[in-house]
Design a protein around this motif. Sequence first.
Motif, PDB file in Angstrom:
ATOM      1  N   ASP A 194       0.533  -1.030  -0.135  1.00 51.66           N
ATOM      2  CA  ASP A 194      -0.077   0.349  -0.305  1.00 51.66           C
ATOM      3  C   ASP A 194       0.701   0.995   0.120  1.00 51.66           C
ATOM      4  OD1 ASP A 194      -3.085  -0.888   0.151  1.00 51.66           O
ATOM      5  OD2 ASP A 194      -2.106  -1.724   1.574  1.00 51.66           O
ATOM      6  N   VAL A 195       0.623   1.349  -1.166  1.00 53.15           N
ATOM      7  CA  VAL A 195       1.844   3.325  -1.119  1.00 53.15           C
ATOM      8  C   VAL A 195       0.828   4.447  -0.804  1.00 53.15           C
ATOM      9  CG1 VAL A 195       2.845   4.814  -2.395  1.00 53.15           C
ATOM     10  CG2 VAL A 195       2.821   2.289  -3.090  1.00 53.15           C
ATOM     11  N   GLU A 196       1.275   5.017   0.491  1.00 54.27           N
ATOM     12  CA  GLU A 196       0.684   6.111   0.726  1.00 54.27           C
ATOM     13  C   GLU A 196       0.243   7.941  -0.772  1.00 54.27           C
ATOM     14  OE1 GLU A 196       1.748   7.388   4.263  1.00 54.27           O
ATOM     15  OE2 GLU A 196       0.327   6.120   5.498  1.00 54.27           O
ATOM     16  N   ALA A 197      -0.804   8.971  -0.198  1.00 54.73           N
ATOM     17  CA  ALA A 197      -1.020   9.480  -1.245  1.00 54.73           C
ATOM     18  C   ALA A 197       0.486  10.091  -1.183  1.00 54.73           C
ATOM     19  CB  ALA A 197      -2.117   9.982  -1.327  1.00 54.73           C
ATOM     20  N   GLY A 198       0.842  10.735  -2.157  1.00 52.10           N
ATOM     21  CA  GLY A 198       1.863  11.552  -1.589  1.00 52.10           C
ATOM     22  C   GLY A 198       2.457  12.475  -2.759  1.00 52.10           C
ATOM     23  N   TYR A 199       3.873  13.150  -3.099  1.00 57.22           N
ATOM     24  CA  TYR A 199       4.562  13.698  -4.169  1.00 57.22           C
ATOM     25  C   TYR A 199       5.625  13.434  -4.773  1.00 57.22           C
ATOM     26  CZ  TYR A 199       0.975  17.249  -3.433  1.00 57.22           C
ATOM     27  OH  TYR A 199      -0.526  17.867  -3.879  1.00 57.22           O
ATOM     28  N   TYR A 200       5.719  12.847  -5.223  1.00 57.62           N
ATOM     29  CA  TYR A 200       7.285  11.498  -6.114  1.00 57.62           C
ATOM     30  C   TYR A 200       7.158  10.889  -7.169  1.00 57.62           C
ATOM     31  CZ  TYR A 200       4.018   7.430  -5.569  1.00 57.62           C
ATOM     32  OH  TYR A 200       2.895   7.211  -5.419  1.00 57.62           O
ATOM     33  N   GLY A 201       8.359  10.745  -8.011  1.00 60.14           N
ATOM     34  CA  GLY A 201       8.523  10.624  -8.802  1.00 60.14           C
ATOM     35  C   GLY A 201       7.656   9.808  -9.404  1.00 60.14           C
ATOM     36  N   CYS A 202       8.553   8.448  -9.144  1.00 60.29           N
ATOM     37  CA  CYS A 202       7.732   6.899  -9.457  1.00 60.29           C
ATOM     38  C   CYS A 202       8.046   6.219  -7.696  1.00 60.29           C
ATOM     39  CB  CYS A 202       7.952   5.676 -10.618  1.00 60.29           C
ATOM     40  SG  CYS A 202      10.147   5.781 -10.639  1.00 60.29           S
ATOM     41  N   PHE A 203       7.678   4.745  -7.893  1.00 58.72           N
ATOM     42  CA  PHE A 203       7.322   3.900  -6.870  1.00 58.72           C
ATOM     43  C   PHE A 203       7.639   2.636  -7.616  1.00 58.72           C
ATOM     44  CE2 PHE A 203       6.100   0.077  -4.298  1.00 58.72           C
ATOM     45  CZ  PHE A 203       6.642   0.314  -3.216  1.00 58.72           C
ATOM     46  N   ARG A 204       8.414   1.583  -7.157  1.00 58.52           N
ATOM     47  CA  ARG A 204       9.489   0.377  -7.862  1.00 58.52           C
ATOM     48  C   ARG A 204       9.708  -0.755  -6.914  1.00 58.52           C
ATOM     49  NH1 ARG A 204      11.713   0.156 -13.086  1.00 58.52           N
ATOM     50  NH2 ARG A 204      12.253   2.852 -12.702  1.00 58.52           N
ATOM     51  N   ILE A 205       9.906  -1.474  -7.511  1.00 57.91           N
ATOM     52  CA  ILE A 205       9.243  -2.968  -7.384  1.00 57.91           C
ATOM     53  C   ILE A 205      10.279  -4.193  -7.543  1.00 57.91           C
ATOM     54  CG2 ILE A 205       8.482  -5.405  -5.728  1.00 57.91           C
ATOM     55  CD1 ILE A 205       5.576  -3.235  -5.924  1.00 57.91           C
ATOM     56  N   ASN A 206      11.385  -4.622  -7.446  1.00 54.39           N
ATOM     57  CA  ASN A 206      11.927  -5.216  -7.920  1.00 54.39           C
ATOM     58  C   ASN A 206      11.908  -6.916  -7.684  1.00 54.39           C
ATOM     59  OD1 ASN A 206      13.010  -3.304 -10.214  1.00 54.39           O
ATOM     60  ND2 ASN A 206      14.949  -2.740  -8.437  1.00 54.39           N
ATOM     61  N   LEU A 207      11.993  -7.869  -7.925  1.00 52.54           N
ATOM     62  CA  LEU A 207      11.487  -8.967  -8.612  1.00 52.54           C
ATOM     63  C   LEU A 207      12.277 -10.036  -8.905  1.00 52.54           C
ATOM     64  CD1 LEU A 207       7.249  -8.991  -8.975  1.00 52.54           C
ATOM     65  CD2 LEU A 207       8.600  -8.612  -6.730  1.00 52.54           C
ATOM     66  N   ALA A 208      12.584 -11.186  -8.277  1.00 52.60           N
ATOM     67  CA  ALA A 208      13.609 -12.323  -7.996  1.00 52.60           C
ATOM     68  C   ALA A 208      14.654 -11.725  -9.004  1.00 52.60           C
ATOM     69  CB  ALA A 208      12.621 -12.845  -9.633  1.00 52.60           C
ATOM     70  N   HIS A 209      15.113 -10.788  -8.204  1.00 49.08           N
ATOM     71  CA  HIS A 209      16.005  -9.763  -7.727  1.00 49.08           C
ATOM     72  C   HIS A 209      17.714 -10.291  -7.882  1.00 49.08           C
ATOM     73  CE1 HIS A 209      18.099  -6.385  -8.802  1.00 49.08           C
ATOM     74  NE2 HIS A 209      18.970  -6.817  -7.042  1.00 49.08           N
ATOM     75  N   SER A 210      18.638 -10.353  -8.270  1.00 54.23           N
ATOM     76  CA  SER A 210      19.990 -10.683  -8.100  1.00 54.23           C
ATOM     77  C   SER A 210      20.994  -9.972  -8.676  1.00 54.23           C
ATOM     78  CB  SER A 210      19.974 -12.283  -7.890  1.00 54.23           C
ATOM     79  OG  SER A 210      20.174 -12.545 -10.396  1.00 54.23           O
ATOM     80  N   GLU A 211      22.109 -10.130  -8.511  1.00 60.80           N
ATOM     81  CA  GLU A 211      23.220  -9.261  -9.010  1.00 60.80           C
ATOM     82  C   GLU A 211      23.317  -9.827 -10.694  1.00 60.80           C
ATOM     83  OE1 GLU A 211      27.177 -10.292  -8.166  1.00 60.80           O
ATOM     84  OE2 GLU A 211      27.351  -9.487  -5.767  1.00 60.80           O
ATOM     85  N   LYS A 212      22.668 -10.741 -11.146  1.00 61.82           N
ATOM     86  CA  LYS A 212      22.602 -10.850 -12.480  1.00 61.82           C
ATOM     87  C   LYS A 212      21.215 -10.373 -13.372  1.00 61.82           C
ATOM     88  CE  LYS A 212      24.033 -14.447 -16.778  1.00 61.82           C
ATOM     89  NZ  LYS A 212      24.163 -15.183 -16.650  1.00 61.82           N
ATOM     90  N   TYR A 213      20.226 -10.490 -12.533  1.00 62.11           N
ATOM     91  CA  TYR A 213      18.570 -10.530 -12.782  1.00 62.11           C
ATOM     92  C   TYR A 213      17.544 -10.167 -12.438  1.00 62.11           C
ATOM     93  CZ  TYR A 213      19.872 -15.389 -14.214  1.00 62.11           C
ATOM     94  OH  TYR A 213      20.894 -16.517 -15.292  1.00 62.11           O
ATOM     95  N   SER A 214      16.528  -9.229 -12.012  1.00 56.52           N
ATOM     96  CA  SER A 214      15.508  -8.388 -11.810  1.00 56.52           C
ATOM     97  C   SER A 214      14.410  -8.471 -13.195  1.00 56.52           C
ATOM     98  CB  SER A 214      16.139  -7.589 -11.740  1.00 56.52           C
ATOM     99  OG  SER A 214      15.420  -6.853 -10.196  1.00 56.52           O
ATOM    100  N   THR A 215      13.345  -8.141 -12.303  1.00 57.82           N
ATOM    101  CA  THR A 215      12.133  -8.114 -12.756  1.00 57.82           C
ATOM    102  C   THR A 215      11.252  -6.676 -12.549  1.00 57.82           C
ATOM    103  OG1 THR A 215      11.190 -10.203 -13.825  1.00 57.82           O
ATOM    104  CG2 THR A 215      10.257  -8.807 -13.402  1.00 57.82           C
ATOM    105  N   SER A 216      10.655  -5.683 -12.808  1.00 58.78           N
ATOM    106  CA  SER A 216      10.744  -4.760 -12.090  1.00 58.78           C
ATOM    107  C   SER A 216       9.572  -4.265 -12.790  1.00 58.78           C
ATOM    108  CB  SER A 216      11.206  -2.891 -12.040  1.00 58.78           C
ATOM    109  OG  SER A 216      10.755  -2.556 -13.509  1.00 58.78           O
ATOM    110  N   ILE A 217       8.543  -3.877 -11.619  1.00 60.07           N
ATOM    111  CA  ILE A 217       6.722  -3.273 -11.217  1.00 60.07           C
ATOM    112  C   ILE A 217       7.097  -1.532 -10.937  1.00 60.07           C
ATOM    113  CG2 ILE A 217       4.232  -2.993 -10.474  1.00 60.07           C
ATOM    114  CD1 ILE A 217       4.967  -6.580 -10.100  1.00 60.07           C
ATOM    115  N   CYS A 218       6.721  -1.204 -11.743  1.00 59.46           N
ATOM    116  CA  CYS A 218       6.576   0.518 -11.860  1.00 59.46           C
ATOM    117  C   CYS A 218       5.627   1.600 -11.488  1.00 59.46           C
ATOM    118  CB  CYS A 218       8.012   1.062 -12.760  1.00 59.46           C
ATOM    119  SG  CYS A 218       8.767   2.926 -12.450  1.00 59.46           S
ATOM    120  N   TYR A 219       5.127   1.869 -10.519  1.00 64.78           N
ATOM    121  CA  TYR A 219       4.411   2.929 -11.200  1.00 64.78           C
ATOM    122  C   TYR A 219       4.329   4.452 -10.976  1.00 64.78           C
ATOM    123  CZ  TYR A 219       0.784   6.020  -9.236  1.00 64.78           C
ATOM    124  OH  TYR A 219      -0.559   6.877  -8.923  1.00 64.78           O
ATOM    125  N   ASP A 220       4.309   4.879 -12.271  1.00 68.43           N
ATOM    126  CA  ASP A 220       4.533   6.624 -12.307  1.00 68.43           C
ATOM    127  C   ASP A 220       3.608   7.609 -11.670  1.00 68.43           C
ATOM    128  OD1 ASP A 220       5.097   8.937 -13.768  1.00 68.43           O
ATOM    129  OD2 ASP A 220       7.084   7.721 -15.275  1.00 68.43           O
TER     130      ASP A 220
END
Length: 493
Positions: free
Chosen positions: A378-404
């Motif tokens: 749950d992201v609260e209301a506010g003023y920001y650029g984007c919010f990002r979640i990186n899943l299945a993450h490691s030094e080599k791999y990553s999958t992102s979900i980004c709210y702009d």
Amino acid sequence: MNGVLASEKLIKAREYENRKQKEIPQGQKPAFHVSAPIGWINDPNGFSLYKGEYHLFYQYHPYSTNWGPMHWGHSKTDDFIKWDQLPAAIAPDEEYDQQGCFSGSAVEHEGRHILMYTGVQDKVLEDGTKVSRQTQCIAAGDGYNYEKLSCNPVIQSWQLPEGSSAVDFRDPKIWKEGEVFYAVVGSRHEDNSGQIALFSSKDLKEWEFVSILERCNNQYGLMWECPDFFLLDGKYVLLTSPQEMRSEGLEFHNGNGTMYLIGNYDREQQDFSREGVGSIDYGLDFYAPQTVLTEDGRRVMIGWMQSWDNHMVPQGFEWSGMMTIPRELTIKNGRLCQNPVREIENYYQNPVTYKDIIADKPLELKGIRGRELDMTIDVEAGYYGCFRINLAHSEKYSTSICYDLSKNTLTFDRNYSGLKRDVIYQRSMYVKNQDGKIRIRILMDKYSVEVFVNDGEQAMTSIIHTPIESDRIVFGGEGNVKFHVTKNDVVVN
């Protein structure tokens, strides 16, 4: 075989799948999603309640990880989370389905499990022309073995209105009202666009054309596949999967898509009038959804978690294809909403909750990682650029979900998930503007990522074939983003 004589093709398929699925490495398959026993699966079929259990069939080619002559694979469950694998149900072993037993549905009747499917046959006409014909056929069984009716096919293309295609006529969805059976079937009009035909029967053997329930008119793709039609929250809903769609902003994407139409149904005129249209799922891998009405009155939907244009099989895998989590459907503010079935909560373990976290730089939270989980942010209301979640993450791999926040878009990006082919890797959707407030629920099961936004108002379904060892989750943002997160592992023994 309990009185049912299986064909050589069906016996061969059953023996093959029984032998080969034992060779799949332990733990390679998803934990709580239906996946291919061996070989290839696509569209869900026959999603139905029979003798207190929920059965799911699917398009199935056991002999390779590519599409081939279609059989029906078979699984069942009593809670939509833990599935039992059953032997293949039907095979293309009759003249009228020699080229495949294509998609269809199922219903319980007088203690029997009735499967209705499309049979595909290649023919040579009197002038030597080779043509393909699609007809609707029925098999009846006991939940394990099935016997095709001697009167098959029960619906043929000549029963359609003049100007309808004899080639594209498939994917019947059957249901029963009182003493009458109904079925909607995907068809193609002479203008080359899709239409949904409605048929009825009193005995499952003799069927009559009722009406063209809805037509595409070249507005949304061409052929409309895999129709489903049902009453939900006082409105009628028509689901379909259009082929050859063209993009419309971020609502519909090119290629094979999915669509819901919400409206009213005039029973006397057998006419459906649409009031709203929308995409069922905005992700990279979702097609051919089908629903069932549960014993407790819920309408539950499941879909194929793959795309015809993005067929991906990791090297060394001998199975390809899985289904989504079954989802409870509702209508809210004229939109079709969907959330994972509530039964998943029975498999929660290791809960972790954090409140009032500030994501002004990349951060990881103790206890929040993994590849088999259900997580809500749950992201609260506010003023920001984007919010990002990186899943299945490691030094080599990553999958992102980004709210702009500035664009009101949510983007799923698997470019660094380990793909080795030049396939589509990113898709975005518009989300409701709530001054930065958003709820994002993420369901992961090894190679799948299902995202549900704002309590199911929108969904994004995609697969990733990232090595299981990459299991870190990283949060980040541009500006002071405040969020809360709850994660539960989903453990199915």
